[in-house]
Write a protein that holds these residues in place. Sequence first.
Motif, PDB file in Angstrom:
ATOM      1  N   ALA A 155     -61.782   6.642  12.035  1.00  0.00           N
ATOM      2  CA  ALA A 155     -60.488   7.095  11.516  1.00  0.00           C
ATOM      3  C   ALA A 155     -60.319   8.598  11.698  1.00  0.00           C
ATOM      4  N   LEU A 156     -61.394   9.371  11.473  1.00  0.00           N
ATOM      5  CA  LEU A 156     -61.313  10.815  11.646  1.00  0.00           C
ATOM      6  C   LEU A 156     -61.140  11.195  13.115  1.00  0.00           C
ATOM      7  N   PHE A 157     -61.604  10.324  14.018  1.00  0.00           N
ATOM      8  CA  PHE A 157     -61.331  10.524  15.441  1.00  0.00           C
ATOM      9  C   PHE A 157     -59.949  10.002  15.837  1.00  0.00           C
ATOM     10  N   LYS A 158     -59.200   9.483  14.842  1.00  0.00           N
ATOM     11  CA  LYS A 158     -57.819   8.984  15.024  1.00  0.00           C
ATOM     12  C   LYS A 158     -57.763   7.794  15.990  1.00  0.00           C
ATOM     13  N   ARG A 159     -58.777   6.965  15.949  1.00  0.00           N
ATOM     14  CA  ARG A 159     -58.843   5.840  16.872  1.00  0.00           C
ATOM     15  C   ARG A 159     -58.438   4.536  16.194  1.00  0.00           C
ATOM     16  N   PRO A 160     -57.569   3.750  16.823  1.00  0.00           N
ATOM     17  CA  PRO A 160     -57.301   2.402  16.319  1.00  0.00           C
ATOM     18  C   PRO A 160     -58.580   1.575  16.393  1.00  0.00           C
ATOM     19  N   MET A 161     -58.681   0.602  15.507  1.00  0.00           N
ATOM     20  CA  MET A 161     -59.933  -0.150  15.436  1.00  0.00           C
ATOM     21  C   MET A 161     -59.681  -1.552  14.931  1.00  0.00           C
ATOM     22  N   VAL A 162     -60.671  -2.385  15.152  1.00  0.00           N
ATOM     23  CA  VAL A 162     -60.756  -3.695  14.515  1.00  0.00           C
ATOM     24  C   VAL A 162     -62.070  -3.709  13.760  1.00  0.00           C
ATOM     25  N   ILE A 163     -61.994  -3.875  12.451  1.00  0.00           N
ATOM     26  CA  ILE A 163     -63.178  -3.873  11.597  1.00  0.00           C
ATOM     27  C   ILE A 163     -63.648  -5.316  11.422  1.00  0.00           C
ATOM     28  N   ALA A 164     -64.955  -5.515  11.560  1.00  0.00           N
ATOM     29  CA  ALA A 164     -65.503  -6.862  11.400  1.00  0.00           C
ATOM     30  C   ALA A 164     -66.804  -6.790  10.620  1.00  0.00           C
ATOM     31  N   TYR A 165     -67.131  -7.911   9.980  1.00  0.00           N
ATOM     32  CA  TYR A 165     -68.434  -8.007   9.333  1.00  0.00           C
ATOM     33  C   TYR A 165     -68.824  -9.457   9.186  1.00  0.00           C
ATOM     34  N   ASN A 166     -70.133  -9.683   9.263  1.00  0.00           N
ATOM     35  CA  ASN A 166     -70.681 -11.012   9.046  1.00  0.00           C
ATOM     36  C   ASN A 166     -72.085 -10.840   8.484  1.00  0.00           C
ATOM     37  N   MET A 167     -72.440 -11.650   7.508  1.00  0.00           N
ATOM     38  CA  MET A 167     -73.756 -11.559   6.894  1.00  0.00           C
ATOM     39  C   MET A 167     -74.217 -12.947   6.466  1.00  0.00           C
ATOM     40  N   ASN A 168     -75.409 -13.009   5.924  1.00  0.00           N
ATOM     41  CA  ASN A 168     -75.906 -14.254   5.368  1.00  0.00           C
ATOM     42  C   ASN A 168     -74.865 -14.847   4.427  1.00  0.00           C
ATOM     43  N   TRP A 169     -74.654 -16.161   4.498  1.00  0.00           N
ATOM     44  CA  TRP A 169     -73.546 -16.782   3.759  1.00  0.00           C
ATOM     45  C   TRP A 169     -73.671 -16.606   2.256  1.00  0.00           C
ATOM     46  N   LEU A 170     -74.909 -16.622   1.717  1.00  0.00           N
ATOM     47  CA  LEU A 170     -75.072 -16.456   0.276  1.00  0.00           C
ATOM     48  C   LEU A 170     -74.783 -15.021  -0.144  1.00  0.00           C
ATOM     49  N   SER A 171     -75.268 -14.058   0.654  1.00  0.00           N
ATOM     50  CA  SER A 171     -74.953 -12.650   0.376  1.00  0.00           C
ATOM     51  C   SER A 171     -73.442 -12.435   0.385  1.00  0.00           C
ATOM     52  N   TRP A 172     -72.779 -13.080   1.340  1.00  0.00           N
ATOM     53  CA  TRP A 172     -71.320 -12.940   1.434  1.00  0.00           C
ATOM     54  C   TRP A 172     -70.628 -13.478   0.183  1.00  0.00           C
ATOM     55  N   ARG A 173     -71.037 -14.636  -0.294  1.00  0.00           N
ATOM     56  CA  ARG A 173     -70.402 -15.230  -1.470  1.00  0.00           C
ATOM     57  C   ARG A 173     -70.603 -14.352  -2.703  1.00  0.00           C
ATOM     58  N   ILE A 174     -71.806 -13.804  -2.856  1.00  0.00           N
ATOM     59  CA  ILE A 174     -72.072 -12.938  -4.006  1.00  0.00           C
ATOM     60  C   ILE A 174     -71.246 -11.657  -3.910  1.00  0.00           C
ATOM     61  N   THR A 175     -71.227 -11.062  -2.715  1.00  0.00           N
ATOM     62  CA  THR A 175     -70.473  -9.820  -2.509  1.00  0.00           C
ATOM     63  C   THR A 175     -68.992 -10.039  -2.742  1.00  0.00           C
ATOM     64  N   ARG A 176     -68.459 -11.110  -2.187  1.00  0.00           N
ATOM     65  CA  ARG A 176     -67.027 -11.389  -2.312  1.00  0.00           C
ATOM     66  C   ARG A 176     -66.615 -11.555  -3.769  1.00  0.00           C
ATOM     67  N   ALA A 177     -67.498 -12.147  -4.566  1.00  0.00           N
ATOM     68  CA  ALA A 177     -67.174 -12.383  -5.977  1.00  0.00           C
ATOM     69  C   ALA A 177     -67.070 -11.084  -6.771  1.00  0.00           C
ATOM     70  N   LYS A 178     -67.733 -10.024  -6.294  1.00  0.00           N
ATOM     71  CA  LYS A 178     -67.721  -8.749  -7.009  1.00  0.00           C
ATOM     72  C   LYS A 178     -66.670  -7.774  -6.479  1.00  0.00           C
ATOM     73  N   GLN A 179     -65.920  -8.192  -5.458  1.00  0.00           N
ATOM     74  CA  GLN A 179     -64.952  -7.296  -4.824  1.00  0.00           C
ATOM     75  C   GLN A 179     -63.741  -7.089  -5.730  1.00  0.00           C
ATOM     76  N   LEU A 180     -63.312  -5.821  -5.864  1.00  0.00           N
ATOM     77  CA  LEU A 180     -62.201  -5.473  -6.749  1.00  0.00           C
ATOM     78  C   LEU A 180     -60.909  -5.181  -6.011  1.00  0.00           C
ATOM     79  N   GLN A 181     -60.974  -4.985  -4.692  1.00  0.00           N
ATOM     80  CA  GLN A 181     -59.793  -4.628  -3.918  1.00  0.00           C
ATOM     81  C   GLN A 181     -59.646  -5.589  -2.743  1.00  0.00           C
ATOM     82  N   PRO A 182     -58.438  -5.686  -2.202  1.00  0.00           N
ATOM     83  CA  PRO A 182     -58.245  -6.612  -1.076  1.00  0.00           C
ATOM     84  C   PRO A 182     -58.810  -6.105   0.237  1.00  0.00           C
TER      85      PRO A 182
END
Length: 380
Positions: free
Chosen positions: A280-307
């Motif tokens: 972002a500081l380089f002012k570049r358009p981007m596509v952000i992606a992430y993938n992790m272990n499915w259980l880690s993802w479920r736990i993380t998603r449950a604690k997320q406060l923002q969209p």
Amino acid sequence: MTAEPRFAMVAGEASGDLLAGLLLQGMRRRWPALAADGIGGARMAAQGFEAHWPSDTLAVRGYVEVLRHYREIVGIRSQLRDRLLRQRPDAFIGVDAPDFNLDLEAALRAERIKTVHFICPSIWAWRADRVEKIRRSADHVLCIFPFEPALLAQHGIAATYVGHPLAGTIPMQPDQAAARASLGLGAQDRVVAILPGSRTSEIQYLAARFFEAAVRMQRAQPAIKFVVPAIPALQPAIESAARAAGLREGLQIVAGQSHTVLAACDVTLIASGTATLEAALFKRPMVIAYNMNWLSWRITRAKQLQPWVGLPNILCRDFVVPELLQDAATPQALAEAVLGWFGAPEKITALQQRFTALHHELLRDTATLATDAIQKVLEG
């Protein structure tokens, strides 16, 4: 406080090493003879830091992944705690890595060693319950986002906004032509930077998807070129993933040089993390992606406060760039999202304006402000 203070520091992974190196550079201007040791990487070592363990020892993300390394990490923390209680540094500075640093800081603070935490944990994004641990652990928090000190003050935590150190190292108007020339790229080339992460687990879960997406992009636009800045230790795994995906032509993998690559590219396909803010500081358009272990993802998603998950979207409080997470991060979806930027010049212009405003907001004399705050902690 002496003219030769001794600091203990811990920075986990590449981004923490970068931030800690910039902080040490500013601290050394104030205290030229300072000594610092603990856990760190190459950028900290360049400032005279003595690492008892390398920073990538702590480069583990995800609940399941941490469990696999739990005994090793807890053992390192116990050894470091005992060492610091014997040495009693003037202050301990924990740089990010909150799961490791906050418990260590709490133990040291209980023994009257002063503690500073650099980079407020993202309690505004997820795990709001962590604020109580911050209050027990840190004498002072150095914040890189402007809204954080007021939030911490509500909980009785002393904090200072110091700006983001990357905002001072990345030019407001990056020189794309010079960056391309240094990488052997032409001015008219269509260039995609691929940044699949700085951890082994990220390469495991993301690299194949990113390179399979690149193959699809290349089929649609054969002249497109891909550049990957790789941490040297991860370069063999990245090269292997590219070969397995069938991506050979139009691919350049370079050791390090992430800033040069971001300056040179048109668009970046990038793992969620600090690197997205750099993009972002380089002012570049981007596509952000992430993938992790499915259980880690479920736990993380449950604690997320923002969209939002990506830092550029969180700071702009809008989906200014696409986020494709977990099952949504398919090679086809990633390819389509990246190629979509090439056909949207007006959207790119608007995005660059938002990122320029963000850059100005984050630009402060971070090293001086942080060192001023650390000195006040030392003086009690």
